[in-house]
Motif scaffolding. Structure first.
Motif, PDB file in Angstrom:
ATOM      1  N   THR A 186       0.848  -1.197   0.000  1.00 29.94           N
ATOM      2  CA  THR A 186       0.000   0.000   0.000  1.00 29.94           C
ATOM      3  C   THR A 186       0.880   1.244   0.000  1.00 29.94           C
ATOM      4  O   THR A 186       2.045   1.200   0.377  1.00 29.94           O
ATOM      5  CB  THR A 186      -0.932   0.040   1.227  1.00 29.94           C
ATOM      6  N   GLN A 187       0.316   2.345  -0.389  1.00 28.76           N
ATOM      7  CA  GLN A 187       1.052   3.612  -0.479  1.00 28.76           C
ATOM      8  C   GLN A 187       0.835   4.477   0.758  1.00 28.76           C
ATOM      9  O   GLN A 187       1.064   5.688   0.716  1.00 28.76           O
ATOM     10  CB  GLN A 187       0.617   4.365  -1.739  1.00 28.76           C
ATOM     11  N   ILE A 188       0.430   3.865   1.873  1.00 28.17           N
ATOM     12  CA  ILE A 188       0.059   4.648   3.050  1.00 28.17           C
ATOM     13  C   ILE A 188       1.237   5.445   3.602  1.00 28.17           C
ATOM     14  O   ILE A 188       1.081   6.605   4.000  1.00 28.17           O
ATOM     15  CB  ILE A 188      -0.574   3.734   4.137  1.00 28.17           C
ATOM     16  N   LEU A 189       2.436   4.864   3.646  1.00 25.93           N
ATOM     17  CA  LEU A 189       3.586   5.602   4.174  1.00 25.93           C
ATOM     18  C   LEU A 189       3.914   6.802   3.289  1.00 25.93           C
ATOM     19  O   LEU A 189       4.147   7.917   3.790  1.00 25.93           O
ATOM     20  CB  LEU A 189       4.816   4.691   4.292  1.00 25.93           C
ATOM     21  N   LYS A 190       3.925   6.587   1.994  1.00 24.39           N
ATOM     22  CA  LYS A 190       4.214   7.670   1.054  1.00 24.39           C
ATOM     23  C   LYS A 190       3.175   8.772   1.178  1.00 24.39           C
ATOM     24  O   LYS A 190       3.509   9.967   1.184  1.00 24.39           O
ATOM     25  CB  LYS A 190       4.254   7.118  -0.369  1.00 24.39           C
ATOM     26  N   ARG A 191       1.929   8.377   1.281  1.00 25.84           N
ATOM     27  CA  ARG A 191       0.853   9.365   1.367  1.00 25.84           C
ATOM     28  C   ARG A 191       0.947  10.203   2.636  1.00 25.84           C
ATOM     29  O   ARG A 191       0.597  11.385   2.643  1.00 25.84           O
ATOM     30  CB  ARG A 191      -0.503   8.650   1.309  1.00 25.84           C
ATOM     31  N   MET A 192       1.434   9.593   3.715  1.00 27.87           N
ATOM     32  CA  MET A 192       1.526  10.298   4.987  1.00 27.87           C
ATOM     33  C   MET A 192       2.901  10.919   5.232  1.00 27.87           C
ATOM     34  O   MET A 192       3.148  11.504   6.291  1.00 27.87           O
ATOM     35  CB  MET A 192       1.160   9.349   6.134  1.00 27.87           C
ATOM     36  N   GLY A 193       3.799  10.786   4.247  1.00 23.83           N
ATOM     37  CA  GLY A 193       5.125  11.371   4.389  1.00 23.83           C
ATOM     38  C   GLY A 193       5.977  10.682   5.429  1.00 23.83           C
ATOM     39  O   GLY A 193       6.793  11.323   6.103  1.00 23.83           O
ATOM     40  N   LEU A 194       5.836   9.361   5.541  1.00 27.19           N
ATOM     41  CA  LEU A 194       6.562   8.586   6.544  1.00 27.19           C
ATOM     42  C   LEU A 194       7.548   7.649   5.874  1.00 27.19           C
ATOM     43  O   LEU A 194       7.445   7.361   4.677  1.00 27.19           O
ATOM     44  CB  LEU A 194       5.573   7.769   7.386  1.00 27.19           C
ATOM     45  N   SER A 195       8.490   7.142   6.643  1.00 29.86           N
ATOM     46  CA  SER A 195       9.423   6.131   6.173  1.00 29.86           C
ATOM     47  C   SER A 195       9.539   5.048   7.227  1.00 29.86           C
ATOM     48  O   SER A 195       9.135   5.234   8.386  1.00 29.86           O
ATOM     49  CB  SER A 195      10.798   6.750   5.887  1.00 29.86           C
ATOM     50  N   GLU A 196      10.110   3.926   6.859  1.00 25.53           N
ATOM     51  CA  GLU A 196      10.231   2.790   7.777  1.00 25.53           C
ATOM     52  C   GLU A 196      10.962   3.178   9.050  1.00 25.53           C
ATOM     53  O   GLU A 196      12.049   3.752   9.015  1.00 25.53           O
ATOM     54  CB  GLU A 196      10.968   1.645   7.083  1.00 25.53           C
TER      55      GLU A 196
END
Length: 365
Positions: A186-196
């Motif tokens: 899913t693109q949830i991290l990208k959408r929220m501006g987060l990284s691992e």
């Protein structure tokens, strides 16, 4: 053999999904999916059906919200009519919500065998409505499908005979392992501006934490400190949202620059966030188990847990709503001193297969 499979609230859907899939492998077994409507909007219900390939319910009771007594009574009245209409051979319930107990009572009083998935789980805290539901459901169940040997022992201590107890594993882990790769895509991290590893993931909904202003303030005080060190993603439960407004705490939350608030997410996006989180803050039962299997440190905002395995040899730590304890345990994780652990080998993704095999072996036509 007709099996009335009950689901009603958000925690139920990820448990019933793999069971339905496993049952359908056996021609003898005929599942009847009953959605009680305990949780009924898109974020709390329909999105799980869409994402987890759960078929449309055969029956939708539409009971909606209400007090524990009102909701339980409405489910019992509506489900009794369904039982009389469909005449199932078994009533299968999962977890510990009001739908679980209500449908189990109806089945037992109509002399229909009841199967309880996640039986024997105990927090030993009867101030929790879920604990009452667990104990009473197990007392009237005929088949108890347990997640661990500790759960088996709990049932034995309550006088349940061994012939009713079946150690099968944790059905939630079936769903998590099946959809893990899909969740990661899913693109949830990208959408929220987060990284691992750049954030902590949080849920908060227990009445003991959010319905008492003093307790909610203590947790917010901890978040104010922690969010200076790491971003916190809070999936905001409707109950918690209402209490923040009722207690005039919305402005305090808004001032936390690194606290990211989201509405309740679907299963895949939420799991995608969990997989890449630095650690978990939660008062949920299921997330304690899931984080242990993912080997992610979990701080549980409760004084007790119905998942002792996650404490004894998993990644879970109880912190209650003690401000300083929450802060100190969070800092330990950020300093690389968080818990790692293991989990029971029977949490292998095949719990639902074992349940279906047992049901298929029963002597019903």
């Amino acid at each position: 053999m007709k099996i009335a499979c009950i689901a009603g609230a958000r925690p139920n859907f990820m448990k019933i999904a793999p069971i339905l899939s496993a049952i359908k492998k056996y021609p003898k077994l005929e599942p009847i999916l009953v959605h009680t409507g305990q949780h009924y909007d898109y974020e709390m219900s329909q999105v799980f059906f869409d994402e987890l390939d759960i078929p449309e319910p055969d029956v939708y009771l539409g009971v909606g919200s209400g007090s524990h007594a009102v909701q339980t009574a409405k489910i019992m009245i509506a489900f009794e009519e369904i039982v009389n209409q469909y005449k199932p051979d078994i009533v299968l319930v999962v977890g510990d919500v009001n739908s679980t107990l209500a449908c189990a009572i109806v089945g037992a009083k109509l002399w229909i065998p009841v199967a309880h998935v996640e039986a024997g789980v105990r927090s030993f805290d009867r101030t929790m409505p879920e604990e009452i539901n667990r104990i009473l459901t197990d007392v009237i169940s005929d088949f108890m499908f347990t997640p661990t040997e500790i759960a088996n022992e709990n049932l034995r201590k309550e006088g349940i005979p061994d012939e009713k107890i079946f150690l099968v594993g944790d059905v939630m882990i079936d769903t998590m392992l099946k959809y893990k790769e899909k969740a990661k895509s899913t693109q949830i991290l990208k959408r929220m501006g987060l990284s691992e590893g750049s954030y902590a993931l949080m849920t908060l909904h227990r009445p003991s934490n959010v319905d008492i202003k003093e307790n909610l303030v203590k947790i917010l005080s901890a978040l104010e400190a922690i969010q200076h060190r790491i971003k916190i993603v809070l999936s905001l439960h409707p109950r918690t949202k209402a209490r923040l407004k009722e207690f005039s705490l919305e402005s305090r939350v808004a001032k936390m620059d690194n606290l990211i608030i989201t509405d309740p997410l679907g299963y895949l996006e939420f799991m995608g966030l969990m997989i890449d989180a630095k650690f978990i803050l939660t008062d949920s039962g299921g997330m304690q188990t899931e984080s242990t299997v993912l080997n992610i440190p979990c701080l549980t905002l409760r004084e007790n847990t119905e998942r002792p395995e996650t404490i004894n040899y998993g990644t879970n730590t109880l912190v209650g709503n003690d401000t300083e304890c929450i802060i100190q345990e969070s800092l330990k994780i950020l300093e690389g001193k968080g818990k790692s652990g293991t989990y029971p080998s029977i949490w292998d993704g095949h719990t639902s297969d074992r349940i279906a095999e047992i049901l298929n072996s029963l002597g019903y036509k």
